[in-house]
Design a protein around this motif. Structure first.
Motif, PDB file in Angstrom:
ATOM      1  N   SER A  47      -0.811   7.612  54.628  1.00 21.80           N
ATOM      2  CA  SER A  47      -2.122   8.242  54.763  1.00 21.80           C
ATOM      3  C   SER A  47      -3.028   7.433  55.676  1.00 21.80           C
ATOM      4  CB  SER A  47      -2.799   8.402  53.399  1.00 21.80           C
ATOM      5  OG  SER A  47      -3.337   7.171  52.974  1.00 21.80           O
ATOM      6  N   ARG A  48      -3.909   8.141  56.363  1.00 21.28           N
ATOM      7  CA  ARG A  48      -4.878   7.445  57.216  1.00 21.28           C
ATOM      8  C   ARG A  48      -5.919   6.709  56.379  1.00 21.28           C
ATOM      9  NH1 ARG A  48      -6.102  12.907  57.902  1.00 21.28           N
ATOM     10  NH2 ARG A  48      -8.183  13.565  57.224  1.00 21.28           N
ATOM     11  N   GLU A  49      -6.176   7.199  55.135  1.00 15.72           N
ATOM     12  CA  GLU A  49      -7.157   6.544  54.280  1.00 15.72           C
ATOM     13  C   GLU A  49      -6.721   5.131  53.913  1.00 15.72           C
ATOM     14  OE1 GLU A  49      -7.575  10.919  53.813  1.00 15.72           O
ATOM     15  OE2 GLU A  49      -5.882   9.531  53.599  1.00 15.72           O
ATOM     16  N   ASN A  50      -5.433   4.932  53.748  1.00 20.05           N
ATOM     17  CA  ASN A  50      -4.944   3.654  53.240  1.00 20.05           C
ATOM     18  C   ASN A  50      -4.228   2.816  54.300  1.00 20.05           C
ATOM     19  OD1 ASN A  50      -4.782   1.945  50.920  1.00 20.05           O
ATOM     20  ND2 ASN A  50      -2.587   2.365  50.800  1.00 20.05           N
ATOM     21  N   CYS A  51      -4.252   3.257  55.543  1.00 12.63           N
ATOM     22  CA  CYS A  51      -3.538   2.494  56.570  1.00 12.63           C
ATOM     23  C   CYS A  51      -4.406   1.340  57.071  1.00 12.63           C
ATOM     24  CB  CYS A  51      -3.132   3.388  57.737  1.00 12.63           C
ATOM     25  SG  CYS A  51      -4.461   3.828  58.863  1.00 12.63           S
ATOM     26  N   LEU A  52      -3.734   0.296  57.553  1.00  9.74           N
ATOM     27  CA  LEU A  52      -4.452  -0.834  58.128  1.00  9.74           C
ATOM     28  C   LEU A  52      -5.105  -0.409  59.439  1.00  9.74           C
ATOM     29  CD1 LEU A  52      -1.766  -3.621  57.562  1.00  9.74           C
ATOM     30  CD2 LEU A  52      -3.877  -3.266  56.252  1.00  9.74           C
ATOM     31  N   ARG A  53      -6.347  -0.791  59.633  1.00  7.17           N
ATOM     32  CA  ARG A  53      -7.071  -0.450  60.859  1.00  7.17           C
ATOM     33  C   ARG A  53      -6.681  -1.407  61.984  1.00  7.17           C
ATOM     34  NH1 ARG A  53      -7.487   3.570  57.539  1.00  7.17           N
ATOM     35  NH2 ARG A  53      -9.334   4.864  57.844  1.00  7.17           N
ATOM     36  N   PRO A  54      -6.791  -0.950  63.237  1.00  6.06           N
ATOM     37  CA  PRO A  54      -6.446  -1.841  64.347  1.00  6.06           C
ATOM     38  C   PRO A  54      -7.475  -2.957  64.500  1.00  6.06           C
ATOM     39  CG  PRO A  54      -7.353   0.228  65.169  1.00  6.06           C
ATOM     40  CD  PRO A  54      -7.174   0.401  63.689  1.00  6.06           C
ATOM     41  N   VAL A  55      -6.983  -4.164  64.717  1.00  7.00           N
ATOM     42  CA  VAL A  55      -7.829  -5.323  64.993  1.00  7.00           C
ATOM     43  C   VAL A  55      -7.369  -5.873  66.347  1.00  7.00           C
ATOM     44  CG1 VAL A  55      -8.213  -5.856  62.557  1.00  7.00           C
ATOM     45  CG2 VAL A  55      -6.247  -6.853  63.742  1.00  7.00           C
TER      46      VAL A  55
END
Length: 211
Positions: A89-97
């Motif tokens: 899910s996009r809700e629980n995925c790691l965001r790009p850093v």
């Protein structure tokens, strides 16, 4: 693997006769060159070592175990040494850093290895994974009967090598990570062996929203 209505809410669609699922994975941005050059991204054991740094030796045995077991569920390409961790899910995925990107993928479901990420912690810690609360209490009693104080020390600690049957018992319990008792976007992961160019819907860079 348990299937319920939670799974039906997962983002998916029919493409011809193949069902596909939406996955999200954050990777080092150097993988962009691999994707451009080879048309696919694969994981190697050395990448796991680099990712974890000094603590890599603590985790590599667990990752090697997962690789062996997962390859019995979905056949592993010969040139792949480790799976690619993905969120469902996009809700629980790691965001790009900085230094990373997120790949938004549409993957044939037959290529996905589902498992319970909360149960995975037992494998990383190399401890017994109980079936339920009753089994957990029975195991605690079992440890008392063995005279064992700390169940964390069978593989690396004071009990290492002393209880080979117990080591096998613990390792067999880890197979339960593939039994999903509660399907939610927060505890279920869907790993894959490779990212193929045709599966990439979008590449998300730092500062961009994961849509």
């Amino acid at each position: 693997m348990t299937k319920d209505r939670g799974r039906e809410r997962q983002e998916e669609k029919e493409t011809g006769q193949k069902k596909t699922v939406r996955l999200y994975t954050r990777q080092n941005d150097k993988t962009l060159y691999q994707l451009e050059r080879d048309g696919r991204i694969i994981n190697q054991r050395i990448y796991v070592e680099l990712h974890f740094g000094d603590i890599a030796p603590l985790f590599l045995d667990s990752y090697d175990w997962f690789t062996r077991k997962a390859s019995a569920i979905v056949e592993k390409p010969e040139d792949v040494q480790a799976p690619i961790w993905c969120s469902i899910s996009r809700e629980n995925c790691l965001r790009p850093v900085p230094g990373t990107v997120v790949y938004v993928l549409e993957v044939p479901e037959e290529q996905v290895i589902y498992f319970d990420d909360e149960k995975w912690d037992y494998v990383l810690n190399r401890i017994y994974l109980p079936k339920d609360k009753e089994d957990q209490e029975k195991y605690k009693q079992h440890l008392k009967e063995l005279g064992v104080v700390n169940g964390f020390e069978f593989f690396q600690g004071r009990y290492k090598g002393m209880y080979p049957e117990e080591e096998r018992r613990i390792q067999e319990s880890w197979n339960r990570i593939f039994d999903i008792d509660r399907w939610s976007v927060f505890n279920v992961c869907g790993n894959i062996w490779e990212i193929r160019r045709e599966w990439v819907l979008r590449i998300v860079h730092p500062g961009e929203d994961v849509l």
